[in-house]
Write an enzyme that holds these catalytic residues in place. Structure first.
Site, PDB file in Angstrom:
ATOM      1  N   ASN A   9      -2.505  -8.622  -3.605  1.00 55.72           N
ATOM      2  CA  ASN A   9      -2.609  -7.206  -3.971  1.00 55.72           C
ATOM      3  C   ASN A   9      -1.997  -6.403  -2.825  1.00 55.72           C
ATOM      4  O   ASN A   9      -2.605  -6.282  -1.764  1.00 55.72           O
ATOM      5  CB  ASN A   9      -4.088  -6.838  -4.180  1.00 55.72           C
ATOM      6  CG  ASN A   9      -4.281  -5.361  -4.464  1.00 55.72           C
ATOM      7  OD1 ASN A   9      -3.310  -4.625  -4.638  1.00 55.72           O
ATOM      8  ND2 ASN A   9      -5.529  -4.935  -4.496  1.00 55.72           N
ATOM      9  N   LYS A  11      -1.439  -3.305  -2.656  1.00 54.73           N
ATOM     10  CA  LYS A  11      -2.005  -1.946  -2.539  1.00 54.73           C
ATOM     11  C   LYS A  11      -0.874  -0.924  -2.337  1.00 54.73           C
ATOM     12  O   LYS A  11       0.211  -1.123  -2.868  1.00 54.73           O
ATOM     13  CB  LYS A  11      -3.059  -1.914  -1.423  1.00 54.73           C
ATOM     14  CG  LYS A  11      -4.108  -3.032  -1.582  1.00 54.73           C
ATOM     15  CD  LYS A  11      -5.316  -2.874  -0.712  1.00 54.73           C
ATOM     16  CE  LYS A  11      -6.276  -4.034  -0.974  1.00 54.73           C
ATOM     17  NZ  LYS A  11      -7.534  -3.930  -0.251  1.00 54.73           N
ATOM     18  N   HIS A  95     -10.626  -2.469  -9.214  1.00 53.19           N
ATOM     19  CA  HIS A  95     -10.695  -2.698  -7.773  1.00 53.19           C
ATOM     20  C   HIS A  95     -11.658  -1.689  -7.157  1.00 53.19           C
ATOM     21  O   HIS A  95     -11.740  -0.547  -7.607  1.00 53.19           O
ATOM     22  CB  HIS A  95      -9.294  -2.564  -7.157  1.00 53.19           C
ATOM     23  CG  HIS A  95      -9.255  -3.102  -5.762  1.00 53.19           C
ATOM     24  ND1 HIS A  95      -9.728  -2.378  -4.691  1.00 53.19           N
ATOM     25  CD2 HIS A  95      -8.831  -4.294  -5.275  1.00 53.19           C
ATOM     26  CE1 HIS A  95      -9.596  -3.116  -3.597  1.00 53.19           C
ATOM     27  NE2 HIS A  95      -9.060  -4.277  -3.920  1.00 53.19           N
ATOM     28  N   GLU A  97     -11.432   0.032  -4.627  1.00 55.21           N
ATOM     29  CA  GLU A  97     -10.757   1.274  -4.193  1.00 55.21           C
ATOM     30  C   GLU A  97     -10.553   2.214  -5.384  1.00 55.21           C
ATOM     31  O   GLU A  97     -10.617   3.432  -5.240  1.00 55.21           O
ATOM     32  CB  GLU A  97      -9.438   0.919  -3.492  1.00 55.21           C
ATOM     33  CG  GLU A  97      -9.702   0.275  -2.138  1.00 55.21           C
ATOM     34  CD  GLU A  97      -8.707  -0.782  -1.714  1.00 55.21           C
ATOM     35  OE1 GLU A  97      -7.570  -0.809  -2.240  1.00 55.21           O
ATOM     36  OE2 GLU A  97      -9.060  -1.602  -0.837  1.00 55.21           O
ATOM     37  N   GLU A 167     -15.041  -9.385  -5.237  1.00 52.32           N
ATOM     38  CA  GLU A 167     -14.618  -8.852  -3.939  1.00 52.32           C
ATOM     39  C   GLU A 167     -15.756  -8.033  -3.332  1.00 52.32           C
ATOM     40  O   GLU A 167     -15.921  -6.852  -3.669  1.00 52.32           O
ATOM     41  CB  GLU A 167     -13.396  -7.946  -4.109  1.00 52.32           C
ATOM     42  CG  GLU A 167     -12.183  -8.642  -4.680  1.00 52.32           C
ATOM     43  CD  GLU A 167     -10.889  -7.917  -4.306  1.00 52.32           C
ATOM     44  OE1 GLU A 167     -10.026  -8.556  -3.704  1.00 52.32           O
ATOM     45  OE2 GLU A 167     -10.777  -6.713  -4.586  1.00 52.32           O
ATOM     46  N   GLY A 173     -10.698  -5.724   3.885  1.00 49.63           N
ATOM     47  CA  GLY A 173      -9.974  -5.061   4.966  1.00 49.63           C
ATOM     48  C   GLY A 173     -10.768  -4.946   6.257  1.00 49.63           C
ATOM     49  O   GLY A 173     -10.369  -4.233   7.172  1.00 49.63           O
ATOM     50  N   SER A 213     -10.766 -10.272   2.951  1.00 47.77           N
ATOM     51  CA  SER A 213     -10.348 -10.857   4.234  1.00 47.77           C
ATOM     52  C   SER A 213     -10.024 -12.349   4.141  1.00 47.77           C
ATOM     53  O   SER A 213     -10.318 -13.114   5.066  1.00 47.77           O
ATOM     54  CB  SER A 213     -11.386 -10.586   5.319  1.00 47.77           C
ATOM     55  OG  SER A 213     -11.519  -9.182   5.529  1.00 47.77           O
TER      56      SER A 213
HETATM   57  P1  13P Z   1      -8.115  -7.839   2.229  1.00 43.47           P
HETATM   58  O1  13P Z   1      -7.626  -9.237   1.962  1.00 43.47           O
HETATM   59  O2  13P Z   1      -7.159  -7.028   3.042  1.00 43.47           O
HETATM   60  O3  13P Z   1      -9.513  -7.831   2.769  1.00 43.47           O
HETATM   61  O4  13P Z   1      -8.173  -7.098   0.805  1.00 43.47           O
HETATM   62  C1  13P Z   1      -8.831  -7.699  -0.255  1.00 43.47           C
HETATM   63  C2  13P Z   1      -8.531  -6.920  -1.478  1.00 43.47           C
HETATM   64  O5  13P Z   1      -8.978  -5.805  -1.626  1.00 43.47           O
HETATM   65  C3  13P Z   1      -7.655  -7.534  -2.489  1.00 43.47           C
HETATM   66  O6  13P Z   1      -7.689  -6.837  -3.680  1.00 43.47           O
END
Ligand code: 13P
Length: 250
Positions: A9, A11, A95, A97, A167, A173, A213
């Site tokens: 992803n 983003k 997601h 976010e 997740e 992150g 992560s």
């Molecule tokens: P990270 O791997 O940067 O923690 O992000 C995970 C994520 O949100 C994938 O959709």
């Protein structure tokens, strides 16, 4: 029995040259023998270029989001038909976010999922708890509520088009990863919840990805868990070397 999947992803990262360079670097290093499906999710403006750059490779280009609306006066939105017209067959929905920053609700996600499924798309449906929900022992209920509210109106047949991505928000992150045991515990809980409603056959065929992560250093141990069928990777998917190292972890 079920597919292993590694999805990157990206983003809101990478302009067009960076998107194309990253795809080119991933293609160069992609092993001939892979034990997983490989997906990448660049930003909307670059999906068509990414789709074309990935033709004749095992890489599937997927979208990060889509509107539940068919077409019309929805400024800034992108429709399912638009995605499909540039070759996209899979979309990430729900997601954290999108839920936390853009305030997408369970109802929005139910509508988006149903609209995408009806048009024949595959959906990578994200769920996951915040840290306070885990600390107060509400993590299982939080996650199963998210799944129930958005996905339990689907038929067993429609579940064939679903991939679930667990997740935990506290691991996204942050560099903090759920332990392999924590991931397995939640994935098993999700699968059982779906088996109770739809039966073992549907649940056994469902790929459940872990995200939060994931890195080359921890991927192997997480993917080795019996109910973990791959990963949804953010930061580490923006570097071809680490993305490929994760793909080799299956
Ligand atoms: P990270 O791997 O940067 O923690 O992000 C995970 C994520 O949100 C994938 O959709």
């Amino acid at each position: 029995m079920r597919n292993n999947i590694l999805a990157g992803n990206w983003k809101m990262n990478c302009d067009l040259p960076m998107t194309q360079e990253l795809i080119s670097n991933i293609k160069k290093q992609l092993p001939e023998q892979l034990d997983c499906e490989v997906m990448i999710a660049p930003s909307h403006p670059f999906l068509y270029a990414a789709f074309n750059d990935s033709l004749d490779t095992p890489i599937e280009v997927i979208a990060q989001n889509v509107s539940q609306h068919e077409n019309g006066a929805f400024t800034g939105e992108v429709s399912i038909d638009m995605l499909q017209s540039v070759g996209i067959k899979t979309v990430i929905l729900g997601h954290s976010e999108r839920r936390d920053v853009f305030l997408e609700t369970d109802k929005d996600l139910a509508q988006k999922t149903k609209a995408a499924i009806d048009k024949g798309m595959r959906v990578v449906f994200c769920c996951g708890e915040h840290l306070d929900q885990r600390n107060t022992g509400n993590h299982f209920k939080t996650v199963t509520d998210q799944i129930e509210k958005a996905l339990f109106d689907l038929s067993s047949k429609e579940w064939k088009q679903i991939v679930v991505a667990y997740e935990p928000v506290w691991a996204i992150g942050t560099g903090e990863t759920a332990s392999p045991d924590q991931a397995q515990e939640m994935h098993h809980h999700i699968r059982k919840f779906i088996a109770d409603k739809y039966g073992d056959k549907t649940a056994d065929k469902l790929s459940i990805l872990y995200g939060g992560s994931v890195k080359p250093a921890n991927a192997q141990e997480i993917f080795a868990q019996p109910d973990v069928d791959g990963g949804l990777v953010g930061g580490a998917s923006l570097d071809a070397d680490s993305f490929i190292a994760i793909a080799k972890a299956f």
